[in-house]
Design a protein around this motif. Structure first.
Motif, PDB file in Angstrom:
ATOM      1  N   GLY A  35      20.395  13.303  -4.863  1.00 35.26           N
ATOM      2  CA  GLY A  35      21.027  13.323  -6.546  1.00 35.26           C
ATOM      3  C   GLY A  35      20.745  11.477  -6.707  1.00 35.26           C
ATOM      4  O   GLY A  35      20.859  11.486  -7.645  1.00 35.26           O
ATOM      5  N   GLU A  36      20.589  10.598  -5.439  1.00 36.12           N
ATOM      6  CA  GLU A  36      20.736   9.233  -6.171  1.00 36.12           C
ATOM      7  C   GLU A  36      19.621   9.204  -6.508  1.00 36.12           C
ATOM      8  O   GLU A  36      18.416   9.109  -6.663  1.00 36.12           O
ATOM      9  N   LYS A  37      19.847   7.847  -7.870  1.00 30.19           N
ATOM     10  CA  LYS A  37      18.402   7.131  -8.052  1.00 30.19           C
ATOM     11  C   LYS A  37      17.717   6.263  -7.032  1.00 30.19           C
ATOM     12  O   LYS A  37      18.273   5.398  -7.100  1.00 30.19           O
ATOM     13  N   LEU A  38      16.166   6.179  -8.063  1.00 29.97           N
ATOM     14  CA  LEU A  38      15.839   5.107  -6.819  1.00 29.97           C
ATOM     15  C   LEU A  38      14.940   4.054  -7.775  1.00 29.97           C
ATOM     16  O   LEU A  38      14.180   4.734  -8.804  1.00 29.97           O
ATOM     17  N   GLU A  42      14.130  -2.369  -6.582  1.00 30.41           N
ATOM     18  CA  GLU A  42      14.497  -2.470  -5.192  1.00 30.41           C
ATOM     19  C   GLU A  42      13.850  -2.278  -4.134  1.00 30.41           C
ATOM     20  O   GLU A  42      13.980  -2.135  -2.948  1.00 30.41           O
ATOM     21  N   LEU A  43      13.685  -1.157  -3.966  1.00 33.36           N
ATOM     22  CA  LEU A  43      12.306  -0.611  -2.982  1.00 33.36           C
ATOM     23  C   LEU A  43      11.652  -1.426  -2.819  1.00 33.36           C
ATOM     24  O   LEU A  43      11.448  -1.824  -1.237  1.00 33.36           O
ATOM     25  N   VAL A  54       4.591   0.819  -4.324  1.00 36.08           N
ATOM     26  CA  VAL A  54       6.432   1.631  -4.473  1.00 36.08           C
ATOM     27  C   VAL A  54       6.241   3.160  -5.202  1.00 36.08           C
ATOM     28  O   VAL A  54       6.434   3.657  -5.144  1.00 36.08           O
ATOM     29  N   ARG A  55       5.400   2.894  -6.010  1.00 34.89           N
ATOM     30  CA  ARG A  55       5.538   3.791  -7.505  1.00 34.89           C
ATOM     31  C   ARG A  55       4.540   4.599  -7.525  1.00 34.89           C
ATOM     32  O   ARG A  55       4.362   5.840  -7.037  1.00 34.89           O
ATOM     33  N   GLU A  56       3.452   4.449  -6.485  1.00 35.74           N
ATOM     34  CA  GLU A  56       2.217   5.002  -6.086  1.00 35.74           C
ATOM     35  C   GLU A  56       2.543   6.614  -4.961  1.00 35.74           C
ATOM     36  O   GLU A  56       2.830   7.834  -4.883  1.00 35.74           O
ATOM     37  N   SER A  57       3.671   6.179  -3.945  1.00 30.32           N
ATOM     38  CA  SER A  57       4.056   6.615  -3.266  1.00 30.32           C
ATOM     39  C   SER A  57       5.311   7.674  -3.265  1.00 30.32           C
ATOM     40  O   SER A  57       5.371   8.258  -2.628  1.00 30.32           O
TER      41      SER A  57
END
Length: 91
Positions: A35-38, A42-43, A54-57
Motif C-alpha cells: 500500500g505504500e506509495k513509491l 526518491e527511489l 527506476v521508472r523502467e524497473s
C-alpha cells in the motif's frame, strides 16, 4: 603475467537491473510496505541512478505483480499473498 583460467567473470548489471533487484528486495523484506506509495525521484536518489531506470524497473515490477501503477497518479506496493510468493519469486 599468468591469469587463472578458472576465475569467475564479474556479472555486469544495468542501472535498470540493479534498481529492479533492489526495489524488489525492499518489497520482499518489508522495507517497502504493501500500500505504500513509491516516488521515482526518491527511489532514484536512494539508488544513486536517474529516474529512467527506476521508472523502467517499476514497470517491470508491475508485470511481476509487486507494484500497481496508476498513470499520472501513483505507484503503490501491492499486497503479496503468501500463496503467490512461489509464483512471483524465481527459485
Amino acid at each position: 603475467m599468468p591469469i587463472p583460467n578458472d576465475h569467475l567473470k564479474p556479472i555486469r548489471q544495468s542501472a535498470k537491473e540493479s534498481a529492479f533487484n533492489q526495489i524488489q528486495q525492499w518489497i520482499i523484506d518489508g522495507t517497502l510496505l504493501p500500500g505504500e506509495k513509491l516516488q521515482d525521484m526518491e527511489l532514484a536518489n536512494a539508488l544513486n541512478v536517474s529516474r529512467t531506470p527506476v521508472r523502467e524497473s517499476l514497470q517491470l515490477l508491475e508485470v511481476h505483480g509487486f507494484v500497481k501503477m496508476y498513470p499520472g497518479k501513483a505507484t503503490q506496493v501491492t499486497e503479496v499473498e503468501k500463496e503467490s510468493i512461489n509464483e512471483l519469486l524465481p527459485l
